[in-house]
Design a protein around this motif. Structure first.
Motif, PDB file in Angstrom:
ATOM      1  N   ILE A  11      -0.518   2.281  -5.500  1.00 36.71           N
ATOM      2  CA  ILE A  11       0.117   1.799  -4.274  1.00 36.71           C
ATOM      3  C   ILE A  11      -0.916   1.677  -3.157  1.00 36.71           C
ATOM      4  O   ILE A  11      -0.910   0.726  -2.385  1.00 36.71           O
ATOM      5  CB  ILE A  11       1.284   2.726  -3.864  1.00 36.71           C
ATOM      6  CG1 ILE A  11       2.368   2.684  -4.937  1.00 36.71           C
ATOM      7  CG2 ILE A  11       1.849   2.313  -2.513  1.00 36.71           C
ATOM      8  CD1 ILE A  11       3.501   3.665  -4.723  1.00 36.71           C
ATOM      9  N   GLU A  12      -1.828   2.642  -3.085  1.00 37.83           N
ATOM     10  CA  GLU A  12      -2.890   2.593  -2.073  1.00 37.83           C
ATOM     11  C   GLU A  12      -3.753   1.343  -2.262  1.00 37.83           C
ATOM     12  O   GLU A  12      -4.129   0.680  -1.294  1.00 37.83           O
ATOM     13  CB  GLU A  12      -3.775   3.845  -2.162  1.00 37.83           C
ATOM     14  CG  GLU A  12      -3.112   5.113  -1.659  1.00 37.83           C
ATOM     15  CD  GLU A  12      -2.927   5.140  -0.154  1.00 37.83           C
ATOM     16  OE1 GLU A  12      -3.599   4.352   0.556  1.00 37.83           O
ATOM     17  OE2 GLU A  12      -2.097   5.932   0.323  1.00 37.83           O
ATOM     18  N   ARG A  13      -4.038   1.004  -3.518  1.00 35.04           N
ATOM     19  CA  ARG A  13      -4.829  -0.201  -3.809  1.00 35.04           C
ATOM     20  C   ARG A  13      -4.078  -1.456  -3.380  1.00 35.04           C
ATOM     21  O   ARG A  13      -4.663  -2.383  -2.821  1.00 35.04           O
ATOM     22  CB  ARG A  13      -5.170  -0.253  -5.300  1.00 35.04           C
ATOM     23  CG  ARG A  13      -5.932  -1.507  -5.716  1.00 35.04           C
ATOM     24  CD  ARG A  13      -6.505  -1.352  -7.118  1.00 35.04           C
ATOM     25  NE  ARG A  13      -6.839  -2.631  -7.723  1.00 35.04           N
ATOM     26  CZ  ARG A  13      -7.864  -3.399  -7.371  1.00 35.04           C
ATOM     27  NH1 ARG A  13      -8.666  -3.011  -6.394  1.00 35.04           N
ATOM     28  NH2 ARG A  13      -8.091  -4.545  -7.978  1.00 35.04           N
ATOM     29  N   LEU A  14      -2.778  -1.486  -3.635  1.00 32.02           N
ATOM     30  CA  LEU A  14      -1.953  -2.613  -3.217  1.00 32.02           C
ATOM     31  C   LEU A  14      -2.012  -2.776  -1.696  1.00 32.02           C
ATOM     32  O   LEU A  14      -2.196  -3.888  -1.189  1.00 32.02           O
ATOM     33  CB  LEU A  14      -0.504  -2.405  -3.676  1.00 32.02           C
ATOM     34  CG  LEU A  14       0.516  -3.440  -3.195  1.00 32.02           C
ATOM     35  CD1 LEU A  14       0.185  -4.824  -3.736  1.00 32.02           C
ATOM     36  CD2 LEU A  14       1.928  -3.026  -3.621  1.00 32.02           C
ATOM     37  N   ARG A  27      -1.114  -1.498   9.029  1.00 31.21           N
ATOM     38  CA  ARG A  27       0.294  -1.159   9.232  1.00 31.21           C
ATOM     39  C   ARG A  27       1.214  -2.210   8.604  1.00 31.21           C
ATOM     40  O   ARG A  27       2.172  -1.885   7.910  1.00 31.21           O
ATOM     41  CB  ARG A  27       0.588  -1.015  10.728  1.00 31.21           C
ATOM     42  CG  ARG A  27       2.000  -0.530  11.005  1.00 31.21           C
ATOM     43  CD  ARG A  27       2.230  -0.299  12.473  1.00 31.21           C
ATOM     44  NE  ARG A  27       1.366   0.775  12.956  1.00 31.21           N
ATOM     45  CZ  ARG A  27       1.288   1.137  14.229  1.00 31.21           C
ATOM     46  NH1 ARG A  27       1.983   0.514  15.152  1.00 31.21           N
ATOM     47  NH2 ARG A  27       0.498   2.124  14.588  1.00 31.21           N
ATOM     48  N   SER A  28       0.900  -3.491   8.839  1.00 34.66           N
ATOM     49  CA  SER A  28       1.701  -4.577   8.257  1.00 34.66           C
ATOM     50  C   SER A  28       1.598  -4.563   6.735  1.00 34.66           C
ATOM     51  O   SER A  28       2.572  -4.849   6.037  1.00 34.66           O
ATOM     52  CB  SER A  28       1.233  -5.932   8.790  1.00 34.66           C
ATOM     53  OG  SER A  28       1.410  -6.009  10.181  1.00 34.66           O
ATOM     54  N   ALA A  29       0.412  -4.232   6.227  1.00 37.81           N
ATOM     55  CA  ALA A  29       0.211  -4.171   4.782  1.00 37.81           C
ATOM     56  C   ALA A  29       1.070  -3.078   4.165  1.00 37.81           C
ATOM     57  O   ALA A  29       1.646  -3.253   3.083  1.00 37.81           O
ATOM     58  CB  ALA A  29      -1.263  -3.936   4.461  1.00 37.81           C
ATOM     59  N   ARG A  30       1.165  -1.926   4.854  1.00 44.31           N
ATOM     60  CA  ARG A  30       2.014  -0.833   4.350  1.00 44.31           C
ATOM     61  C   ARG A  30       3.472  -1.256   4.312  1.00 44.31           C
ATOM     62  O   ARG A  30       4.190  -0.986   3.350  1.00 44.31           O
ATOM     63  CB  ARG A  30       1.842   0.425   5.215  1.00 44.31           C
ATOM     64  CG  ARG A  30       0.564   1.196   4.936  1.00 44.31           C
ATOM     65  CD  ARG A  30       0.594   2.580   5.548  1.00 44.31           C
ATOM     66  NE  ARG A  30       0.652   2.554   7.003  1.00 44.31           N
ATOM     67  CZ  ARG A  30      -0.412   2.482   7.792  1.00 44.31           C
ATOM     68  NH1 ARG A  30      -1.628   2.413   7.267  1.00 44.31           N
ATOM     69  NH2 ARG A  30      -0.278   2.475   9.100  1.00 44.31           N
ATOM     70  N   ARG A  31       3.921  -1.959   5.380  1.00 46.15           N
ATOM     71  CA  ARG A  31       5.304  -2.425   5.426  1.00 46.15           C
ATOM     72  C   ARG A  31       5.580  -3.432   4.314  1.00 46.15           C
ATOM     73  O   ARG A  31       6.620  -3.400   3.658  1.00 46.15           O
ATOM     74  CB  ARG A  31       5.613  -3.052   6.791  1.00 46.15           C
ATOM     75  CG  ARG A  31       5.894  -2.032   7.878  1.00 46.15           C
ATOM     76  CD  ARG A  31       6.648  -2.646   9.046  1.00 46.15           C
ATOM     77  NE  ARG A  31       5.922  -3.761   9.648  1.00 46.15           N
ATOM     78  CZ  ARG A  31       5.109  -3.656  10.683  1.00 46.15           C
ATOM     79  NH1 ARG A  31       4.886  -2.493  11.237  1.00 46.15           N
ATOM     80  NH2 ARG A  31       4.504  -4.720  11.177  1.00 46.15           N
ATOM     81  N   LEU A  47       6.058 -12.213  -7.893  1.00 51.05           N
ATOM     82  CA  LEU A  47       4.851 -12.417  -7.103  1.00 51.05           C
ATOM     83  C   LEU A  47       3.606 -12.165  -7.951  1.00 51.05           C
ATOM     84  O   LEU A  47       2.639 -12.938  -7.905  1.00 51.05           O
ATOM     85  CB  LEU A  47       4.851 -11.493  -5.883  1.00 51.05           C
ATOM     86  CG  LEU A  47       3.625 -11.563  -4.976  1.00 51.05           C
ATOM     87  CD1 LEU A  47       3.461 -12.956  -4.375  1.00 51.05           C
ATOM     88  CD2 LEU A  47       3.715 -10.519  -3.872  1.00 51.05           C
ATOM     89  N   ALA A  48       3.634 -11.114  -8.750  1.00 50.69           N
ATOM     90  CA  ALA A  48       2.498 -10.804  -9.626  1.00 50.69           C
ATOM     91  C   ALA A  48       2.270 -11.937 -10.626  1.00 50.69           C
ATOM     92  O   ALA A  48       1.131 -12.345 -10.873  1.00 50.69           O
ATOM     93  CB  ALA A  48       2.745  -9.486 -10.357  1.00 50.69           C
TER      94      ALA A  48
END
Length: 202
Positions: A11-14, A27-31, A47-48
């Motif tokens: 998830i951190e990599r995403l 912040r936007s990336a986390r959302r 999406l993948a």
């Protein structure tokens, strides 16, 4: 600031990859990541798959520099396009913006940026030679320089004009001035000056 992890490494990599997308900060990336995880079946899996397919199939057009899944691209191979009109843009995003406007049924040439000596970007780093070759091949009567109204954009436009001085082609540029719906009080002096110089009959 703490480096404490809030989720697993996947998830951190995403989140880190999403944060590299223009317009998305951490912040936007986390959302965005959290939204995709919540909609895993409806959003994340499709999406993948779309990203994988795009990665495999997307290519750069060998004629104009547009991105598409075919080469030549669908614009260059469209027989309904006027081959005598060529619009020169800095980037593919500019090409897409002009296509959304649906103003001209022309063909394009993507430079891949602008001349910027301070950033080490010279003529050989852009698609200028291929542009000159296209004009030299004949058939183009008007070349429209649709570059941004920046110092780099105008420098690039002047350089291209010099390179094409020996060819029988009309070179025009986009009008610069008051945008549709714009109020004079909110415009900068450069825009107002350009608008006055490019004034037209009422």
């Amino acid at each position: 600031m703490s480096d404490k992890r809030i989720a697993g490494p996947e998830i951190e990599r995403l989140i880190q990859l999403l944060a590299k997308v223009p317009g998305l900060g951490p912040r936007s990336a986390r959302r965005a990541a959290l939204h995709m995880i919540k909609k895993k079946e409806q959003l994340m899996a499709p999406l993948a798959a779309a990203l994988t397919e795009a990665s495999e199939k997307v290519t750069v057009c060998s004629i104009c520099g547009n991105v598409d899944t075919v080469d030549p691209c669908s614009i260059c191979s469209d027989p309904r396009r006027d081959p005598s009109l060529l619009i020169v843009v800095e980037d593919v995003s500019d090409l897409w913006a002009l296509e959304r406007a649906s103003v001209m049924n022309a063909r394009y040439h993507v430079l891949g940026g602008t001349l910027s000596p301070l950033d080490g970007v010279g003529p050989d780093d852009l698609n200028i030679k291929s542009l000159v070759d296209r004009v030299a091949a004949g058939g183009i009567t008007e070349l429209i320089l649709a570059v941004n109204a920046t110092v780099e954009g105008q420098t690039t436009a002047h350089y291209i004009t010099d390179q094409l001085a020996d060819f029988d082609v009309r070179i025009t540029r986009l009008a610069h001035g008051v945008p549709v719906g714009g109020e004079l009080d909110y415009l900068d002096e450069g825009t107002l000056s350009a608008a006055l110089r490019a004034r037209t009959q009422f």
